[in-house]
Design a protein around this motif. Structure first.
Motif, PDB file in Angstrom:
ATOM      1  N   ASP A   1       0.820  -1.221   0.000  1.00  0.00           N
ATOM      2  CA  ASP A   1       0.000   0.000   0.000  1.00  0.00           C
ATOM      3  C   ASP A   1       0.852   1.269   0.000  1.00  0.00           C
ATOM      4  N   MET A   2       1.716   1.387  -0.983  1.00  0.00           N
ATOM      5  CA  MET A   2       2.605   2.540  -1.082  1.00  0.00           C
ATOM      6  C   MET A   2       2.153   3.531  -2.155  1.00  0.00           C
ATOM      7  N   ASN A   3       1.131   3.194  -2.924  1.00  0.00           N
ATOM      8  CA  ASN A   3       0.662   4.101  -3.973  1.00  0.00           C
ATOM      9  C   ASN A   3      -0.002   5.336  -3.384  1.00  0.00           C
ATOM     10  N   VAL A   4      -0.114   6.365  -4.208  1.00  0.00           N
ATOM     11  CA  VAL A   4      -0.742   7.618  -3.799  1.00  0.00           C
ATOM     12  C   VAL A   4      -2.228   7.375  -3.560  1.00  0.00           C
ATOM     13  N   LYS A   5      -2.742   7.916  -2.470  1.00  0.00           N
ATOM     14  CA  LYS A   5      -4.158   7.775  -2.138  1.00  0.00           C
ATOM     15  C   LYS A   5      -4.814   9.157  -2.140  1.00  0.00           C
ATOM     16  N   SER A   6      -6.073   9.190  -2.523  1.00  0.00           N
ATOM     17  CA  SER A   6      -6.824  10.442  -2.483  1.00  0.00           C
ATOM     18  C   SER A   6      -7.331  10.671  -1.069  1.00  0.00           C
ATOM     19  N   ARG A   7      -7.410  11.949  -0.677  1.00  0.00           N
ATOM     20  CA  ARG A   7      -7.938  12.263   0.648  1.00  0.00           C
ATOM     21  C   ARG A   7      -9.430  12.009   0.682  1.00  0.00           C
ATOM     22  N   ALA A   8      -9.908  11.535   1.815  1.00  0.00           N
ATOM     23  CA  ALA A   8     -11.349  11.372   2.022  1.00  0.00           C
ATOM     24  C   ALA A   8     -11.888  12.709   2.533  1.00  0.00           C
ATOM     25  N   LYS A   9     -12.998  12.687   3.255  1.00  0.00           N
ATOM     26  CA  LYS A   9     -13.547  13.934   3.800  1.00  0.00           C
ATOM     27  C   LYS A   9     -12.533  14.612   4.701  1.00  0.00           C
ATOM     28  N   GLY A  10     -11.816  13.835   5.498  1.00  0.00           N
ATOM     29  CA  GLY A  10     -10.769  14.391   6.336  1.00  0.00           C
ATOM     30  C   GLY A  10     -11.275  15.122   7.560  1.00  0.00           C
ATOM     31  N   THR A  11     -12.492  14.814   7.989  1.00  0.00           N
ATOM     32  CA  THR A  11     -13.022  15.455   9.185  1.00  0.00           C
ATOM     33  C   THR A  11     -12.653  14.627  10.416  1.00  0.00           C
ATOM     34  N   VAL A  12     -12.980  15.139  11.594  1.00  0.00           N
ATOM     35  CA  VAL A  12     -12.698  14.409  12.836  1.00  0.00           C
ATOM     36  C   VAL A  12     -13.484  13.099  12.853  1.00  0.00           C
ATOM     37  N   ASP A  13     -14.724  13.133  12.380  1.00  0.00           N
ATOM     38  CA  ASP A  13     -15.570  11.935  12.370  1.00  0.00           C
ATOM     39  C   ASP A  13     -15.208  10.959  11.265  1.00  0.00           C
ATOM     40  N   GLU A  14     -14.757  11.456  10.121  1.00  0.00           N
ATOM     41  CA  GLU A  14     -14.401  10.618   8.977  1.00  0.00           C
ATOM     42  C   GLU A  14     -13.009  10.981   8.471  1.00  0.00           C
ATOM     43  N   PRO A  15     -11.957  10.567   9.198  1.00  0.00           N
ATOM     44  CA  PRO A  15     -10.601  10.900   8.752  1.00  0.00           C
ATOM     45  C   PRO A  15     -10.186  10.057   7.544  1.00  0.00           C
ATOM     46  N   THR A  16      -9.156  10.482   6.853  1.00  0.00           N
ATOM     47  CA  THR A  16      -8.592   9.700   5.767  1.00  0.00           C
ATOM     48  C   THR A  16      -7.850   8.527   6.399  1.00  0.00           C
ATOM     49  N   LEU A  17      -8.218   7.302   6.026  1.00  0.00           N
ATOM     50  CA  LEU A  17      -7.631   6.105   6.614  1.00  0.00           C
ATOM     51  C   LEU A  17      -6.379   5.703   5.850  1.00  0.00           C
ATOM     52  N   ILE A  18      -5.287   5.532   6.573  1.00  0.00           N
ATOM     53  CA  ILE A  18      -4.013   5.147   5.993  1.00  0.00           C
ATOM     54  C   ILE A  18      -3.645   3.763   6.515  1.00  0.00           C
ATOM     55  N   PRO A  19      -3.576   2.736   5.634  1.00  0.00           N
ATOM     56  CA  PRO A  19      -3.250   1.386   6.096  1.00  0.00           C
ATOM     57  C   PRO A  19      -1.748   1.216   6.343  1.00  0.00           C
ATOM     58  N   SER A  20      -1.402   0.387   7.332  1.00  0.00           N
ATOM     59  CA  SER A  20       0.007   0.131   7.641  1.00  0.00           C
ATOM     60  C   SER A  20       0.158  -1.210   8.335  1.00  0.00           C
ATOM     61  N   LEU A  21       1.275  -1.882   8.079  1.00  0.00           N
ATOM     62  CA  LEU A  21       1.603  -3.129   8.773  1.00  0.00           C
ATOM     63  C   LEU A  21       2.255  -2.848  10.125  1.00  0.00           C
ATOM     64  N   TYR A  22       2.655  -1.602  10.353  1.00  0.00           N
ATOM     65  CA  TYR A  22       3.425  -1.258  11.545  1.00  0.00           C
ATOM     66  C   TYR A  22       2.645  -0.282  12.435  1.00  0.00           C
ATOM     67  N   ASP A  23       3.237   0.087  13.568  1.00  0.00           N
ATOM     68  CA  ASP A  23       2.580   0.966  14.529  1.00  0.00           C
ATOM     69  C   ASP A  23       2.678   2.443  14.154  1.00  0.00           C
ATOM     70  N   SER A  24       3.508   2.770  13.174  1.00  0.00           N
ATOM     71  CA  SER A  24       3.612   4.163  12.727  1.00  0.00           C
ATOM     72  C   SER A  24       3.919   4.180  11.226  1.00  0.00           C
ATOM     73  N   ARG A  25       3.619   5.322  10.603  1.00  0.00           N
ATOM     74  CA  ARG A  25       3.876   5.471   9.175  1.00  0.00           C
ATOM     75  C   ARG A  25       4.035   6.943   8.844  1.00  0.00           C
ATOM     76  N   ILE A  26       4.947   7.261   7.948  1.00  0.00           N
ATOM     77  CA  ILE A  26       5.151   8.634   7.502  1.00  0.00           C
ATOM     78  C   ILE A  26       4.209   8.888   6.324  1.00  0.00           C
ATOM     79  N   VAL A  27       3.478  10.006   6.394  1.00  0.00           N
ATOM     80  CA  VAL A  27       2.484  10.347   5.377  1.00  0.00           C
ATOM     81  C   VAL A  27       2.758  11.752   4.874  1.00  0.00           C
ATOM     82  N   GLY A  28       2.634  11.949   3.581  1.00  0.00           N
ATOM     83  CA  GLY A  28       2.786  13.268   2.984  1.00  0.00           C
ATOM     84  C   GLY A  28       1.448  13.785   2.505  1.00  0.00           C
ATOM     85  N   CYS A  29       1.183  15.061   2.714  1.00  0.00           N
ATOM     86  CA  CYS A  29      -0.079  15.682   2.311  1.00  0.00           C
ATOM     87  C   CYS A  29       0.233  16.875   1.407  1.00  0.00           C
TER      88      CYS A  29
END
Length: 140
Positions: free
Chosen positions: A72-100
């Motif tokens: 899951d390293m491909n570019v993803k589109s942002r979702a609504k990005g609100t507090v109730d519906e954040p953009t979900l970023i999948p990861s196999l680990y406990d942390s991940r670096i994300v660029g916006c």
């Protein structure tokens, strides 16, 4: 000019995301785990798949099964990005670096580290959340 280039790139990303989403939604075929490792009358030496171990073997088996983005390293589109519906970023680990990319014509990327179990807000106001990546067994 930058706006035109960004829109062209965004269209390419949307199309490739749609194609990979369709591939991911279909049932993944099982791959023979012994493929490439066992000598036969046709082959006397293991191929690249036979020599691969660990993450490299997982990636090769996933690509044979039709998953072009197993980590899951491909570019993803942002979702609504609100507090109730954040953009979900999948990861196999406990942390991940994300660029916006905060604005359409932005020339820089805002980087942040997401941690498991918490939401993080980008400077542009969008919320992101780390979720566990669904692990698929490709017959390692």
């Amino acid at each position: 000019m930058a706006s035109l280039l960004y829109r062209s790139a965004a269209n390419v990303v949307r199309r490739s995301t749609l194609i990979s989403a369709v591939r991911m939604s279909s049932e993944t075929p099982k791959v023979d785990p012994e493929r490439g490792k066992v000598a036969s009358d046709k082959v006397s030496m293991p191929d690249t798949l036979g020599h691969a171990v660990g993450a490299e073997r997982f990636e090769l088996l996933a690509r044979l099964a039709g998953n072009e983005d197993p980590f899951d390293m491909n570019v993803k589109s942002r979702a609504k990005g609100t507090v109730d519906e954040p953009t979900l970023i999948p990861s196999l680990y406990d942390s991940r670096i994300v660029g916006c990319i905060c604005e359409e014509d932005a020339v820089s990327i805002t980087w942040m580290t997401l941690h498991k179990g918490e939401q993080k807000r980008c400077m542009c106001g969008y919320y992101f959340k780390l979720v566990p990546l669904e692990y698929k067994d490709y017959g390692q």
